[in-house]
Motif scaffolding. Sequence first.
Motif, PDB file in Angstrom:
ATOM      1  N   GLY A  75      15.719 -15.021  20.373  1.00 12.38           N
ATOM      2  CA  GLY A  75      16.734 -15.831  21.025  1.00 12.38           C
ATOM      3  C   GLY A  75      17.996 -15.075  21.393  1.00 12.38           C
ATOM      4  N   LYS A  76      18.102 -13.814  20.964  1.00 16.77           N
ATOM      5  CA  LYS A  76      19.283 -12.999  21.270  1.00 16.77           C
ATOM      6  C   LYS A  76      18.833 -11.578  21.586  1.00 16.77           C
ATOM      7  CE  LYS A  76      22.476 -15.548  18.249  1.00 16.77           C
ATOM      8  NZ  LYS A  76      21.754 -16.761  18.447  1.00 16.77           N
ATOM      9  N   MET A 120      19.986  -7.303   6.760  1.00 15.28           N
ATOM     10  CA  MET A 120      18.629  -7.844   6.654  1.00 15.28           C
ATOM     11  C   MET A 120      18.666  -9.271   6.090  1.00 15.28           C
ATOM     12  SD  MET A 120      16.139  -5.744   7.608  1.00 15.28           S
ATOM     13  CE  MET A 120      14.711  -6.247   6.657  1.00 15.28           C
ATOM     14  N   SER A 121      19.412  -9.452   5.020  1.00 13.22           N
ATOM     15  CA  SER A 121      19.516 -10.765   4.401  1.00 13.22           C
ATOM     16  C   SER A 121      20.107 -11.781   5.378  1.00 13.22           C
ATOM     17  CB  SER A 121      20.367 -10.670   3.140  1.00 13.22           C
ATOM     18  OG  SER A 121      20.511 -11.936   2.557  1.00 13.22           O
ATOM     19  N   PHE A 122      21.183 -11.409   6.039  1.00  8.89           N
ATOM     20  CA  PHE A 122      21.860 -12.268   7.022  1.00  8.89           C
ATOM     21  C   PHE A 122      20.891 -12.669   8.143  1.00  8.89           C
ATOM     22  CE2 PHE A 122      24.301 -12.179  11.100  1.00  8.89           C
ATOM     23  CZ  PHE A 122      25.123 -13.277  10.905  1.00  8.89           C
ATOM     24  N   HIS A 141      19.362 -16.625   9.978  1.00 11.20           N
ATOM     25  CA  HIS A 141      18.925 -16.779  11.368  1.00 11.20           C
ATOM     26  C   HIS A 141      17.410 -16.817  11.551  1.00 11.20           C
ATOM     27  CE1 HIS A 141      22.970 -16.473  12.999  1.00 11.20           C
ATOM     28  NE2 HIS A 141      23.196 -15.578  12.054  1.00 11.20           N
ATOM     29  N   GLY A 142      16.643 -16.724  10.472  1.00 13.77           N
ATOM     30  CA  GLY A 142      15.190 -16.853  10.557  1.00 13.77           C
ATOM     31  C   GLY A 142      14.490 -15.738  11.329  1.00 13.77           C
ATOM     32  N   VAL A 143      15.105 -14.579  11.395  1.00 15.26           N
ATOM     33  CA  VAL A 143      14.504 -13.453  12.112  1.00 15.26           C
ATOM     34  C   VAL A 143      13.432 -12.842  11.222  1.00 15.26           C
ATOM     35  CG1 VAL A 143      14.980 -11.182  13.141  1.00 15.26           C
ATOM     36  CG2 VAL A 143      16.654 -13.030  13.374  1.00 15.26           C
ATOM     37  N   PHE A 168      11.707  -7.444  13.091  1.00 12.62           N
ATOM     38  CA  PHE A 168      12.832  -7.501  14.029  1.00 12.62           C
ATOM     39  C   PHE A 168      14.160  -7.317  13.291  1.00 12.62           C
ATOM     40  CE2 PHE A 168       9.788  -9.651  16.894  1.00 12.62           C
ATOM     41  CZ  PHE A 168      10.001  -8.894  18.033  1.00 12.62           C
ATOM     42  N   ALA A 169      14.300  -7.945  12.120  1.00 10.79           N
ATOM     43  CA  ALA A 169      15.536  -7.815  11.350  1.00 10.79           C
ATOM     44  C   ALA A 169      15.777  -6.356  10.972  1.00 10.79           C
ATOM     45  CB  ALA A 169      15.474  -8.687  10.093  1.00 10.79           C
TER      46      ALA A 169
END
Length: 188
Positions: free
Chosen positions: A21-22, A43-45, A50-52, A56-57
């Motif tokens: 989405g971004k 990574m945690s954030f 954000h459910g990444v 991808f994270a």
Amino acid sequence: MAKRPEEQLAEMIAGLKSKTGKDLDEWFELITVAGLTKHGQMMSFLKTDHGVSHGFANQIALRSVERQNPSPVVNDDPIEAMCAGTKAPIKPLFDLVLTSIKALGGDVDLAPKKGYVSVRRTKQFAIIQPSTASRVDVGINLKGVDPSGRLEASGSFNAMLSHRVRVSSLDEVDNELMGWLTQAYELA
């Protein structure tokens, strides 16, 4: 033919917006606004808030850390940069190993990474790593071959390869080493 890791990564980054989405710049902005500076925090954030997905994270966090802390450019050539500074004394040995491996065939592909050179044909069959100012480590993929003498198990050196040979002098780039590399090349 399988895509090279660099091509797969480029596709992953290009598809970031459709998958998360971004785009990368938008993720950088969110990370900056959140005041995050460490890979684990990012990574945690990204995953929790954000459910990444993990893959991808990880790529977003890696690029964000690089962006926040750019490495000084030692040299435009990544292979030259590996043997700069304190590792400069190993450059002639590194060059001999590199030249010897390239002589295995016209289809040998070199893919420089941050601290080593991945050597590929259709798949990675070796790496060359300037490990110290006096030693080059040659990782070789020879699954099913028992370690013996100079051909040691790779252990924690590199999980993608089965063996390692420590090379500390020009005369150690010999028929024995080239035999193992030829065998790995033929299997790749």
